[in-house]
Design a protein around this motif. Structure first.
Motif, PDB file in Angstrom:
ATOM      1  N   HIS A 198      26.505  46.351  50.604  1.00  0.00           N
ATOM      2  CA  HIS A 198      25.303  45.885  51.278  1.00  0.00           C
ATOM      3  C   HIS A 198      24.302  47.031  51.173  1.00  0.00           C
ATOM      4  N   ASN A 199      23.171  46.766  50.515  1.00  0.00           N
ATOM      5  CA  ASN A 199      22.162  47.810  50.299  1.00  0.00           C
ATOM      6  C   ASN A 199      22.777  49.079  49.709  1.00  0.00           C
ATOM      7  N   GLU A 200      23.616  48.909  48.703  1.00  0.00           N
ATOM      8  CA  GLU A 200      24.237  49.996  47.939  1.00  0.00           C
ATOM      9  C   GLU A 200      25.316  50.773  48.693  1.00  0.00           C
ATOM     10  N   ASN A 201      25.681  50.340  49.895  1.00  0.00           N
ATOM     11  CA  ASN A 201      26.759  50.984  50.641  1.00  0.00           C
ATOM     12  C   ASN A 201      27.980  50.071  50.672  1.00  0.00           C
ATOM     13  N   ILE A 202      29.161  50.653  50.492  1.00  0.00           N
ATOM     14  CA  ILE A 202      30.385  49.865  50.555  1.00  0.00           C
ATOM     15  C   ILE A 202      30.609  49.404  51.995  1.00  0.00           C
ATOM     16  N   VAL A 203      30.830  48.098  52.167  1.00  0.00           N
ATOM     17  CA  VAL A 203      31.096  47.541  53.490  1.00  0.00           C
ATOM     18  C   VAL A 203      32.478  46.895  53.568  1.00  0.00           C
ATOM     19  N   SER A 204      33.104  46.695  52.413  1.00  0.00           N
ATOM     20  CA  SER A 204      34.438  46.115  52.364  1.00  0.00           C
ATOM     21  C   SER A 204      35.046  46.485  51.016  1.00  0.00           C
ATOM     22  N   LEU A 205      36.359  46.677  51.004  1.00  0.00           N
ATOM     23  CA  LEU A 205      37.015  46.940  49.724  1.00  0.00           C
ATOM     24  C   LEU A 205      38.493  46.638  49.800  1.00  0.00           C
ATOM     25  N   SER A 206      39.090  46.495  48.653  1.00  0.00           N
ATOM     26  CA  SER A 206      40.538  46.397  48.503  1.00  0.00           C
ATOM     27  C   SER A 206      40.855  46.652  47.042  1.00  0.00           C
ATOM     28  N   GLY A 207      42.141  46.844  46.766  1.00  0.00           N
ATOM     29  CA  GLY A 207      42.523  47.158  45.398  1.00  0.00           C
ATOM     30  C   GLY A 207      43.775  46.435  44.966  1.00  0.00           C
ATOM     31  N   VAL A 208      44.154  46.714  43.741  1.00  0.00           N
ATOM     32  CA  VAL A 208      45.418  46.232  43.192  1.00  0.00           C
ATOM     33  C   VAL A 208      46.371  47.415  43.188  1.00  0.00           C
ATOM     34  N   GLN A 209      47.487  47.269  43.875  1.00  0.00           N
ATOM     35  CA  GLN A 209      48.519  48.302  43.825  1.00  0.00           C
ATOM     36  C   GLN A 209      49.532  47.903  42.771  1.00  0.00           C
ATOM     37  N   ARG A 210      49.724  48.787  41.823  1.00  0.00           N
ATOM     38  CA  ARG A 210      50.690  48.534  40.756  1.00  0.00           C
ATOM     39  C   ARG A 210      52.025  49.122  41.186  1.00  0.00           C
ATOM     40  N   TYR A 211      52.987  48.242  41.487  1.00  0.00           N
ATOM     41  CA  TYR A 211      54.298  48.699  41.947  1.00  0.00           C
ATOM     42  C   TYR A 211      55.226  49.027  40.798  1.00  0.00           C
ATOM     43  N   SER A 212      55.040  48.353  39.698  1.00  0.00           N
ATOM     44  CA  SER A 212      55.881  48.582  38.525  1.00  0.00           C
ATOM     45  C   SER A 212      55.117  48.040  37.329  1.00  0.00           C
ATOM     46  N   ASP A 213      55.743  48.076  36.177  1.00  0.00           N
ATOM     47  CA  ASP A 213      55.095  47.495  35.005  1.00  0.00           C
ATOM     48  C   ASP A 213      54.919  45.993  35.146  1.00  0.00           C
ATOM     49  N   SER A 214      55.677  45.374  36.061  1.00  0.00           N
ATOM     50  CA  SER A 214      55.668  43.922  36.203  1.00  0.00           C
ATOM     51  C   SER A 214      54.965  43.415  37.453  1.00  0.00           C
ATOM     52  N   VAL A 215      54.957  44.201  38.538  1.00  0.00           N
ATOM     53  CA  VAL A 215      54.554  43.705  39.857  1.00  0.00           C
ATOM     54  C   VAL A 215      53.299  44.413  40.370  1.00  0.00           C
ATOM     55  N   GLY A 216      52.347  43.610  40.854  1.00  0.00           N
ATOM     56  CA  GLY A 216      51.156  44.145  41.498  1.00  0.00           C
ATOM     57  C   GLY A 216      50.897  43.434  42.811  1.00  0.00           C
ATOM     58  N   ILE A 217      50.224  44.128  43.708  1.00  0.00           N
ATOM     59  CA  ILE A 217      49.830  43.519  44.981  1.00  0.00           C
ATOM     60  C   ILE A 217      48.311  43.498  45.043  1.00  0.00           C
ATOM     61  N   LEU A 218      47.754  42.311  45.219  1.00  0.00           N
ATOM     62  CA  LEU A 218      46.305  42.141  45.350  1.00  0.00           C
ATOM     63  C   LEU A 218      45.894  42.407  46.791  1.00  0.00           C
ATOM     64  N   GLY A 219      44.652  42.816  46.972  1.00  0.00           N
ATOM     65  CA  GLY A 219      44.119  42.996  48.319  1.00  0.00           C
ATOM     66  C   GLY A 219      44.695  44.195  49.048  1.00  0.00           C
ATOM     67  N   LYS A 220      45.231  45.152  48.330  1.00  0.00           N
ATOM     68  CA  LYS A 220      45.867  46.303  48.969  1.00  0.00           C
ATOM     69  C   LYS A 220      44.807  47.179  49.632  1.00  0.00           C
ATOM     70  N   ARG A 221      45.125  47.602  50.847  1.00  0.00           N
ATOM     71  CA  ARG A 221      44.249  48.432  51.685  1.00  0.00           C
ATOM     72  C   ARG A 221      42.908  47.744  51.953  1.00  0.00           C
ATOM     73  N   PHE A 222      42.959  46.411  52.075  1.00  0.00           N
ATOM     74  CA  PHE A 222      41.759  45.625  52.383  1.00  0.00           C
ATOM     75  C   PHE A 222      41.215  46.033  53.749  1.00  0.00           C
ATOM     76  N   TYR A 223      39.918  46.295  53.777  1.00  0.00           N
ATOM     77  CA  TYR A 223      39.269  46.615  55.042  1.00  0.00           C
ATOM     78  C   TYR A 223      37.804  46.232  54.934  1.00  0.00           C
ATOM     79  N   THR A 224      37.289  45.638  56.006  1.00  0.00           N
ATOM     80  CA  THR A 224      35.872  45.314  56.132  1.00  0.00           C
ATOM     81  C   THR A 224      35.359  45.988  57.390  1.00  0.00           C
ATOM     82  N   LEU A 225      34.235  46.690  57.267  1.00  0.00           N
ATOM     83  CA  LEU A 225      33.630  47.315  58.442  1.00  0.00           C
ATOM     84  C   LEU A 225      33.318  46.241  59.482  1.00  0.00           C
TER      85      LEU A 225
END
Length: 184
Positions: free
Chosen positions: A61-88
């Protein structure tokens, strides 16, 4: 104005992510947003330092991060979406008073695309006891046909990072044996 950044090299945005984490930690004391990056920390910054979350989607919002999350790669096969999701907190509701769906509207598709492009075989969306109240939101969106339609609920809980988790999964490789999924 709301925008989105897709960060496939989060270390290049460490200043902006750190500033976001400072705000998030100040308002919540959530250890996942703390500024610690040592091996004993659960923080996003630790995951960036050790490259276990190699992709982040940020809402601006206006060039400032207000929410984020990532993909955590657990192995070559498994990932978790929305990792460390947080919204101000100031951005959790729209001007109309309805909850913002930043993960669904801005983060989900780029994270899924990244997972496919990086040859993951299965992706998960996980919920612990603290955030399990979001499960009905995911299920409602599935019923509406907006997102997550191809995700299925795993019949058992998994222990992920010493925490019992409810798991929704999507196979990216139909031959992947979800019943024998292993998470360290």
């Amino acid at each position: 104005m709301i925008g989105r950044l897709i960060l496939t090299k989060p270390r290049e945005y460490i200043y902006e992510i750190t500033e976001f984490c400072k705000k998030a930690y100040d308002e919540s004391n959530d250890e996942n947003m703390s500024l610690r990056d040592d091996l004993n920390s659960s923080s996003l910054l630790k995951h960036i330092k050790y490259n276990t979350i190699p992709m982040i989607t940020a809402v601006l919002h206006n060039e400032n991060i207000v929410s984020l999350s990532g993909v955590q790669r657990y192995s070559d096969s498994v990932g978790i979406l929305g990792k460390r999701f947080y919204t101000l907190k100031d951005y959790r509701k729209s001007p109309m008073g309805k909850p913002n769906n930043f993960f669904q509207d801005y983060m989900y598709e780029p994270q899924l695309t990244w997972s496919i492009d990086n040859n993951l075989k299965i992706v998960l969306i996980t919920f612990n006891e603290h955030n399990k109240k979001l499960i009905p939101v995911l299920e409602r969106e599935q019923k509406k046909g907006r997102s997550f339609q191809s995700f299925k609920k795993l019949d058992k809980k998994l222990i992920i990072n010493n925490t019992e988790q409810y798991v929704f999964y999507k196979k990216l490789d139909e031959n992947y044996d979800v019943e024998n999924i292993t998470i360290r």
